[in-house]
Design a protein around this motif. Sequence first.
Motif, PDB file in Angstrom:
ATOM      1  N   MET A   1       0.854  -1.189   0.000  1.00  0.00           N
ATOM      2  CA  MET A   1       0.000   0.000   0.000  1.00  0.00           C
ATOM      3  C   MET A   1       0.889   1.239   0.000  1.00  0.00           C
ATOM      4  N   SER A   2       0.628   2.142  -0.954  1.00  0.00           N
ATOM      5  CA  SER A   2       1.395   3.384  -1.019  1.00  0.00           C
ATOM      6  C   SER A   2       0.432   4.565  -0.936  1.00  0.00           C
ATOM      7  N   PHE A   3       0.977   5.735  -0.610  1.00  0.00           N
ATOM      8  CA  PHE A   3       0.145   6.915  -0.377  1.00  0.00           C
ATOM      9  C   PHE A   3       0.634   8.082  -1.235  1.00  0.00           C
ATOM     10  N   THR A   4      -0.306   8.983  -1.540  1.00  0.00           N
ATOM     11  CA  THR A   4       0.051  10.176  -2.301  1.00  0.00           C
ATOM     12  C   THR A   4      -0.112  11.452  -1.480  1.00  0.00           C
ATOM     13  N   ARG A   5      -1.091  11.466  -0.541  1.00  0.00           N
ATOM     14  CA  ARG A   5      -1.306  12.668   0.272  1.00  0.00           C
ATOM     15  C   ARG A   5      -1.799  12.252   1.652  1.00  0.00           C
ATOM     16  N   ALA A   6      -1.169  12.806   2.682  1.00  0.00           N
ATOM     17  CA  ALA A   6      -1.471  12.424   4.053  1.00  0.00           C
ATOM     18  C   ALA A   6      -1.788  13.641   4.900  1.00  0.00           C
ATOM     19  N   LEU A   7      -2.681  13.459   5.866  1.00  0.00           N
ATOM     20  CA  LEU A   7      -2.912  14.433   6.922  1.00  0.00           C
ATOM     21  C   LEU A   7      -2.298  13.877   8.192  1.00  0.00           C
ATOM     22  N   VAL A   8      -1.478  14.669   8.859  1.00  0.00           N
ATOM     23  CA  VAL A   8      -0.866  14.253  10.125  1.00  0.00           C
ATOM     24  C   VAL A   8      -1.320  15.227  11.195  1.00  0.00           C
TER      25      VAL A   8
ATOM     26  N   SER B   1       9.448  11.934   7.240  1.00  0.00           N
ATOM     27  CA  SER B   1       9.595  10.633   6.600  1.00  0.00           C
ATOM     28  C   SER B   1       8.662  10.484   5.401  1.00  0.00           C
ATOM     29  N   LEU B   2       7.417  10.911   5.565  1.00  0.00           N
ATOM     30  CA  LEU B   2       6.461  10.810   4.463  1.00  0.00           C
ATOM     31  C   LEU B   2       6.887  11.666   3.271  1.00  0.00           C
ATOM     32  N   LEU B   3       7.374  12.867   3.540  1.00  0.00           N
ATOM     33  CA  LEU B   3       7.844  13.732   2.463  1.00  0.00           C
ATOM     34  C   LEU B   3       9.013  13.096   1.713  1.00  0.00           C
ATOM     35  N   ARG B   4       9.897  12.427   2.435  1.00  0.00           N
ATOM     36  CA  ARG B   4      11.017  11.727   1.783  1.00  0.00           C
ATOM     37  C   ARG B   4      10.519  10.622   0.864  1.00  0.00           C
TER      38      ARG B   4
ATOM     39  N   PHE C   1      -7.257  12.799   0.334  1.00  0.00           N
ATOM     40  CA  PHE C   1      -6.284  12.151   1.195  1.00  0.00           C
ATOM     41  C   PHE C   1      -6.419  10.640   1.066  1.00  0.00           C
ATOM     42  N   ASP C   2      -5.299   9.943   1.140  1.00  0.00           N
ATOM     43  CA  ASP C   2      -5.388   8.488   1.240  1.00  0.00           C
ATOM     44  C   ASP C   2      -4.775   7.972   2.542  1.00  0.00           C
ATOM     45  N   LEU C   3      -4.300   8.898   3.408  1.00  0.00           N
ATOM     46  CA  LEU C   3      -3.804   8.519   4.727  1.00  0.00           C
ATOM     47  C   LEU C   3      -4.113   9.632   5.719  1.00  0.00           C
ATOM     48  N   VAL C   4      -4.701   9.254   6.855  1.00  0.00           N
ATOM     49  CA  VAL C   4      -4.887  10.174   7.977  1.00  0.00           C
ATOM     50  C   VAL C   4      -4.176   9.551   9.178  1.00  0.00           C
TER      51      VAL C   4
ATOM     52  N   GLY D   1     -12.224   7.915   2.171  1.00  0.00           N
ATOM     53  CA  GLY D   1     -11.859   6.526   1.921  1.00  0.00           C
ATOM     54  C   GLY D   1     -10.387   6.276   2.199  1.00  0.00           C
ATOM     55  N   ALA D   2      -9.851   6.977   3.198  1.00  0.00           N
ATOM     56  CA  ALA D   2      -8.418   6.938   3.479  1.00  0.00           C
ATOM     57  C   ALA D   2      -8.089   5.891   4.543  1.00  0.00           C
ATOM     58  N   ARG D   3      -6.863   5.450   4.529  1.00  0.00           N
ATOM     59  CA  ARG D   3      -6.318   4.623   5.598  1.00  0.00           C
ATOM     60  C   ARG D   3      -6.177   5.506   6.844  1.00  0.00           C
TER      61      ARG D   3
END
Length: 319
Positions: free
Chosen positions: A1-8, A22-25, A70-73, A111-113
């Motif tokens: 599973m890979s992500f393109t945009r995350a909210l932290v 780490s996510l930006l890298r 977003f695909d990751l929160v 529908g994000a992880r």
Amino acid sequence: MSFTRALVTGGSGFLGSHLCESLLRDDVDVVCLDNFATGAAANVTHLAGQAGFTMLEHDVTRPFEVEGEFDLVAHLASAASPPDYFGLPIETLRAGALGTANALDLARAHGARFLLASTSEVYGDPLVHPQPETYWGNVNPIGPRSVYDEAKRYAEALTTAYRREFGVDTTIARIFNTYGPRMRPDDGRMIPSFVCQALTGQPLTVTGRGDQTRSVCYVDDTVRGLVALAASGHSGPVNLGNPDERPVLALAREIREVTGADVPIRHVDAAVDDPKRRCPDISLAKSVLDWRPEISFSEGISRTVAWFADGFAEQVSLH
């Protein structure tokens, strides 16, 4: 599973800022949401100019919407050190309850992880050792630490309910003691306290006899585990920590040696409900994430001491 945009959420905090980095890298665009109650804008200043990074000042306990998909929160927003949650008890409970609900609602809408940063504190003062994820814990629900412990236990229950009721793709990380650069000098947790006391020539204050144990994990290893868990598809909970268990007194002595400080160790009263032993069983993380800590305590504490020492040197030069 890979992500393109995350909210932290809590992205300007100690752990959150390292996760954003780490996510930006990994070429993931990051929206860092924080109200700076315990985090610091300085932790993410170096990210501000990077493409794909957005800083959003907001209290996660209030409903919010963020433009774009977003695909990751990743929900890390919470006071995490005893002085912080003792000083912000209601805010800590609200971050665990309302904040988790708001973050889950965003993940559901997109529908994000969803990744919940929970804690080893859900095990309380454990009667099982080391602690596996199947252990239900031994927590005082009305003690002074309960505002943090129960906030996280509720957050785990709510996360699991969203998974069962709404089909949200959720996972839970139970994070054990983590240390490293960007911890606040006044954080109040063991390692920054010992390091800062040693660097400023003060006695190292050990609570009780110092025979209570802790298992400390360097921040790079913890973040690597969080990223692996988010990408795994596993629902959790999964322990993330270092099973290298050491007495607090031994940790204080090693930090004193690394800093070269000629200072005494002073014993003070034990904290209420302070766990006597804390050590993760990481068998599940090894099997489902192929994850284990890689950075030894000697290496990690040397990096941490160097970071704090640089900060103190900078403060001296400014004056």
